[in-house]
Design a protein around this motif. Structure first.
Motif, PDB file in Angstrom:
ATOM      1  N   GLY A   6       0.388   3.869  -2.610  1.00  0.00           N
ATOM      2  CA  GLY A   6      -0.008   5.208  -2.583  1.00  0.00           C
ATOM      3  C   GLY A   6       0.722   6.353  -3.173  1.00  0.00           C
ATOM      4  O   GLY A   6       0.163   7.381  -3.572  1.00  0.00           O
ATOM      5  N   ALA A  17      -7.787   2.806  -5.709  1.00  0.00           N
ATOM      6  CA  ALA A  17      -7.476   2.906  -4.208  1.00  0.00           C
ATOM      7  C   ALA A  17      -8.524   2.101  -3.635  1.00  0.00           C
ATOM      8  O   ALA A  17      -8.412   1.426  -2.735  1.00  0.00           O
ATOM      9  N   GLY A  30       6.687   3.944   1.223  1.00  0.00           N
ATOM     10  CA  GLY A  30       6.346   5.079   0.234  1.00  0.00           C
ATOM     11  C   GLY A  30       7.168   6.284   0.052  1.00  0.00           C
ATOM     12  O   GLY A  30       7.756   6.777  -0.697  1.00  0.00           O
ATOM     13  N   SER A  63      -7.430   7.391 -10.361  1.00  0.00           N
ATOM     14  CA  SER A  63      -6.348   6.502  -9.259  1.00  0.00           C
ATOM     15  C   SER A  63      -7.366   6.319  -8.149  1.00  0.00           C
ATOM     16  O   SER A  63      -6.941   5.368  -7.564  1.00  0.00           O
ATOM     17  N   ARG A  64      -8.393   7.022  -7.778  1.00  0.00           N
ATOM     18  CA  ARG A  64      -9.196   6.799  -6.544  1.00  0.00           C
ATOM     19  C   ARG A  64      -9.797   5.441  -6.892  1.00  0.00           C
ATOM     20  O   ARG A  64     -10.119   4.573  -5.801  1.00  0.00           O
ATOM     21  N   ALA A  78       4.011   2.751   5.126  1.00  0.00           N
ATOM     22  CA  ALA A  78       4.233   4.210   5.064  1.00  0.00           C
ATOM     23  C   ALA A  78       5.820   4.439   4.955  1.00  0.00           C
ATOM     24  O   ALA A  78       6.179   5.634   4.053  1.00  0.00           O
ATOM     25  N   LEU A 108       0.835  -1.221   0.157  1.00  0.00           N
ATOM     26  CA  LEU A 108      -0.191  -0.010   0.068  1.00  0.00           C
ATOM     27  C   LEU A 108       0.897   1.182  -0.189  1.00  0.00           C
ATOM     28  O   LEU A 108       0.386   2.382  -0.396  1.00  0.00           O
ATOM     29  N   VAL A 110      -0.879   6.384  -6.703  1.00  0.00           N
ATOM     30  CA  VAL A 110      -2.083   7.133  -6.822  1.00  0.00           C
ATOM     31  C   VAL A 110      -1.897   8.520  -6.515  1.00  0.00           C
ATOM     32  O   VAL A 110      -2.649   9.192  -7.313  1.00  0.00           O
ATOM     33  N   ALA A 111      -0.997   9.084  -5.664  1.00  0.00           N
ATOM     34  CA  ALA A 111      -0.853  10.426  -5.503  1.00  0.00           C
ATOM     35  C   ALA A 111      -0.377  10.975  -6.707  1.00  0.00           C
ATOM     36  O   ALA A 111      -0.617  12.106  -7.113  1.00  0.00           O
TER      37      ALA A 111
END
Length: 284
Positions: A111, A125, A159, A121-122, A156, A107, A114-115
């Protein structure tokens, strides 16, 4: 200026580096589980980082390189992210299956994708969220919640690691970025161990740690650095979408962690979301 042929081959070479990195990572994690029963997950993570840091200091000798202040602190921040990613994920795989932990950790790069992606991209998600729900099956309460939190912490950090690795690779020559970041990671990871660990470090354990350091993190991090120099972060994220699949296969083959059918569906959804959320192409 690179030739057209070199530019065309860059994505293929970068992809090979990324696939090699994923293979080493998952194999190294599977082997680390056995040693973790003796040293604990934080002890194994720390030992791997210490060996990798020492090797890089000897090989790269970063004190001879020239760093700008911004580049140096980027490498230090990369080291902190590396430590968090390594320690959190090692703690996670002691509590939940390797394939599940890998899919949750993914994830992080998802992330990033997606960002940096388009408005669609949503949708990806949502697909990834569905995959995570299928993996963890919260209605049964089977997955260890602490293990899930560790895996999300690793996500986290991963990413952040991707963004900082590309920035460091662009501003620092050769292996000097890793020669600063990995020793920094070892120092940060040292805050997670206790003095009792040193009594367990006999010659056999030290040699095992050296072998694991080569398999994870040294070789994978070098391959990822080389890959990110040839690919944009979106393409790299697409390739990293395959990592849960690598983890599923290696977890089943080495750790005998046979996933449920719903877990396989969950991993497939996470992989699909990662591929759908990213764009292909070499970096300009």
């Amino acid at each position: 200026m690179p030739s057209p042929a070199a530019s065309a081959s860059a994505p293929r070479v970068g992809a090979l580096f990324a696939i090699g990195s994923m293979s080493c990572v998952q194999l190294g994690l599977a082997v680390s589980v056995g040693l973790s029963e003796q040293l604990g997950p934080t002890g194994v993570a720390w030992l791997r980082l210490v060996w990798a840091g020492l090797i890089l200091l000897v090989v790269a000798r970063p004190w001879r390189a020239t760093f700008t202040r911004k580049a140096f602190w980027t490498c230090v921040a990369l080291g902190a992210a590396t430590a968090g990613m390594t320690v959190f994920f090692m703690c996670a795989v002691m509590l939940i299956p390797l394939g599940t932990a890998s899919a949750l950790e993914f994830l992080g790069p998802l992330g990033v994708a997606v960002a940096r992606g388009t408005g669609r991209s949503r949708l990806w998600a949502i697909v990834a969220a569905a995959g995570v729900i299928a993996l963890t099956e919260p209605w049964h309460g089977r997955a260890d919640p602490i293990g899930i939190l560790f895996a999300l912490g690793a996500a986290a950090c991963w990413g952040v690691y991707i963004l900082l690795t590309q920035r460091a690779g662009d501003s620092v020559e050769g292996l000097n970025a890793l020669a600063v970041s990995i020793p920094t990671a070892a120092v940060v990871a040292s805050f997670t161990i206790t003095p009792a660990l040193f009594a367990k470090l006999d010659l056999t354990v030290l040699l095992a740690g050296l072998g694991l350091a080569l398999l994870l993190p040294l070789v994978p991090f070098i391959l990822e650095l080389l890959s990110l120099r040839r690919l944009n972060t979106a393409t790299f994220g697409t390739l990293m979408s395959l990592e849960p699949a690598f983890a599923l296969v290696i977890g089943a083959a080495i750790l005998h962690q046979i996933p449920t059918p719903l877990a396989v569906v969950g991993i497939a959804l996470v992989i699909t979301a990662g591929i759908g959320a990213t764009r292909t192409g070499a970096r300009s």
